[in-house]
Design a protein around this motif. Structure first.
Motif, PDB file in Angstrom:
ATOM      1  N   TRP A 164      16.305  14.564  -4.045  1.00  0.00           N
ATOM      2  CA  TRP A 164      17.002  15.066  -5.235  1.00  0.00           C
ATOM      3  C   TRP A 164      16.176  16.153  -5.924  1.00  0.00           C
ATOM      4  CZ3 TRP A 164      14.814  13.901 -10.167  1.00  0.00           C
ATOM      5  CH2 TRP A 164      15.498  14.464 -11.230  1.00  0.00           C
ATOM      6  N   SER A 168      17.088  20.400  -6.714  1.00  0.00           N
ATOM      7  CA  SER A 168      17.304  20.737  -8.116  1.00  0.00           C
ATOM      8  C   SER A 168      16.756  22.098  -8.528  1.00  0.00           C
ATOM      9  CB  SER A 168      16.675  19.647  -9.013  1.00  0.00           C
ATOM     10  OG  SER A 168      17.258  18.398  -8.748  1.00  0.00           O
ATOM     11  N   ASP A 331      16.643  25.964 -16.782  1.00  0.00           N
ATOM     12  CA  ASP A 331      17.540  24.957 -16.216  1.00  0.00           C
ATOM     13  C   ASP A 331      16.896  23.582 -16.337  1.00  0.00           C
ATOM     14  OD1 ASP A 331      19.914  24.117 -14.917  1.00  0.00           O
ATOM     15  OD2 ASP A 331      18.834  23.963 -13.023  1.00  0.00           O
ATOM     16  N   ALA A 333      17.742  19.615 -14.776  1.00  0.00           N
ATOM     17  CA  ALA A 333      18.584  18.805 -13.900  1.00  0.00           C
ATOM     18  C   ALA A 333      18.242  17.330 -14.074  1.00  0.00           C
ATOM     19  CB  ALA A 333      18.387  19.210 -12.440  1.00  0.00           C
ATOM     20  N   LYS A 335      19.552  13.310 -12.579  1.00  0.00           N
ATOM     21  CA  LYS A 335      20.302  12.653 -11.519  1.00  0.00           C
ATOM     22  C   LYS A 335      21.696  12.281 -11.992  1.00  0.00           C
ATOM     23  CE  LYS A 335      17.645  10.435  -7.873  1.00  0.00           C
ATOM     24  NZ  LYS A 335      17.339   9.139  -7.227  1.00  0.00           N
ATOM     25  N   ASP A 336      22.648  12.359 -11.098  1.00  0.00           N
ATOM     26  CA  ASP A 336      23.993  11.870 -11.375  1.00  0.00           C
ATOM     27  C   ASP A 336      23.909  10.376 -11.656  1.00  0.00           C
ATOM     28  OD1 ASP A 336      26.625  10.856 -11.206  1.00  0.00           O
ATOM     29  OD2 ASP A 336      27.214  12.417  -9.794  1.00  0.00           O
ATOM     30  N   VAL A 349      13.802  13.984 -15.129  1.00  0.00           N
ATOM     31  CA  VAL A 349      14.485  15.272 -15.149  1.00  0.00           C
ATOM     32  C   VAL A 349      13.623  16.285 -14.404  1.00  0.00           C
ATOM     33  CG1 VAL A 349      15.685  14.853 -17.326  1.00  0.00           C
ATOM     34  CG2 VAL A 349      13.456  15.996 -17.342  1.00  0.00           C
TER      35      VAL A 349
END
Length: 357
Positions: A164, A168, A331, A333, A335-336, A349
């Motif tokens: 992940w 990102s 930016d 990001a 995790k979903d 993050v």
């Protein structure tokens, strides 16, 4: 005005926290849950014979699990069966047990010394238990018990987080990348494998004693022509001329002044317009969020067990610190939520920021 009785009730929850943890974990260690997974309806006497414990003690240990609905008891037969635990998938259960094993071996005893760790800024428990002065990560390299407790959890975390993490952020074609505290070289290897482009070069920076292992791993993974190792410390000036600097898994192990040093060092190592990529767990902006348990866990873990200093920050705090050090956050990001296990404590993050000027 607060309700004193309500406050006392909440404090009572803290009093039984360690005992509830150990009863549940011990039921797994004793083999009671495994025995019931193989055959339901076993009595305390039968379970005791299976795991080598007195029937009366088995009854006592399973009382909490019955209360919590993990295990069911048929009062008419005295037989126990798995209740809610029967519906938990084995891989999920093993992930939780790995984390619990780390807490038992790597935290509970060390946290007896939490007060002294906070006062001294060192992981006092490591010294008292193992005669080791340093961090948990350093201890894991030389103390078998620490490595056995922390190693499997670290492997699980790496397998879950790294894919992940590398999805990102972007790495420009042909970039020069510095993986700060690159350890055994895995981050550099994955950068080549997942962000590869003609001319890409990745340098892992870490303690000199890790160089040989790192270079062996580069060779084994076929990236030796793209990857190199340089000795150094993240808190010292870094080599320059890089397009991307990776700071992953360790920023939260430092207090504010040191984090600012990390960011400033990265700023100096980057070419104009270069990028810093930070992977870190963060507190929610509303620290009173009842669904977020990081404040319940990380102060004790980081201060009492790992390094004796540092701690999580809010995303807004990291944003301010990066700006103070000459970066502009471009930016963030996360995790979903659908990809985060229900038992997860950590909320990480990925923060990407560009060097100004």
């Amino acid at each position: 005005m607060s309700n004193p009785d309500a406050v006392l009730v909440r404090m009572r929850e803290y009093m039984v926290g360690p005992t509830r943890f150990m009863i549940l974990h011990a039921c797994f260690e004793l083999g009671l849950v495994d025995a019931l997974r193989k055959e339901g309806g076993l009595t305390a006497a039968e379970l005791g014979a299976a795991v080598g414990a007195r029937p009366d003690a088995v009854e006592q240990m399973l009382t909490l699990l019955v209360k919590e609905g993990f295990v069911a008891l048929d009062e008419s037969t005295g037989g126990y069966t798995l209740d809610a635990l029967a519906d938990v998938a084995e891989p999920d259960l093993q992930r939780v047990l790995t984390f619990m094993g780390m807490i038992k071996t790597g935290m509970l005893r060390q946290l007896y010394h939490l007060t002294d760790s906070v006062r001294t800024g060192t992981a006092v428990g490591l010294k008292e238990l193992y005669g080791f002065e340093g961090t948990l990560f350093e201890a894991a390299a030389v103390v078998p018990e620490v490595r056995a407790a922390w190693g499997p959890l670290a492997q699980n975390e790496t397998a879950s987080v790294y894919p992940w993490f590398f999805r990102s952020f972007d790495v420009p074609d042909g970039a020069r990348v510095l993986d700060v505290r690159g350890g055994n070289g895995l981050g550099a290897i994955m950068t080549c494998q997942l962000k590869g482009s003609p001319g890409l070069r990745v340098t892992a920076l870490d303690r000199p004693e890790l160089e040989a292992e790192c270079l062996r791993n580069f060779e084994a993974q076929g990236v030796a022509d793209q990857c190199s190792f340089v000795s150094g410390d993240a808190l010292d000036p870094l080599p320059g001329g890089f397009d991307v600097v990776l700071l992953k898994h360790f920023v939260d192990m430092h207090d504010k002044d040191e984090v600012l040093t990390l960011f400033r060092n990265a700023h100096e190592a980057l070419e104009p317009g270069g990028r810093i990529v930070v992977l870190a767990p963060v507190y929610p902006e509303d620290v009173k969020d009842p669904d977020d348990l990081q404040a319940d866990f990380f102060p004790a873990y980081i201060l009492g067990c790992v390094v004796g200093r540092g701690g999580l920050q809010k995303l807004s705090t990291y944003r301010d610190w990066l700006q103070e050090c000459g970066f502009e956050v471009t930016d963030v990001a996360a995790k979903d939520p659908a990809d985060i296990p229900a038992d997860a404590i950590i909320n990480r993050v990925v923060i990407c920021a560009t060097k100004r000027g």
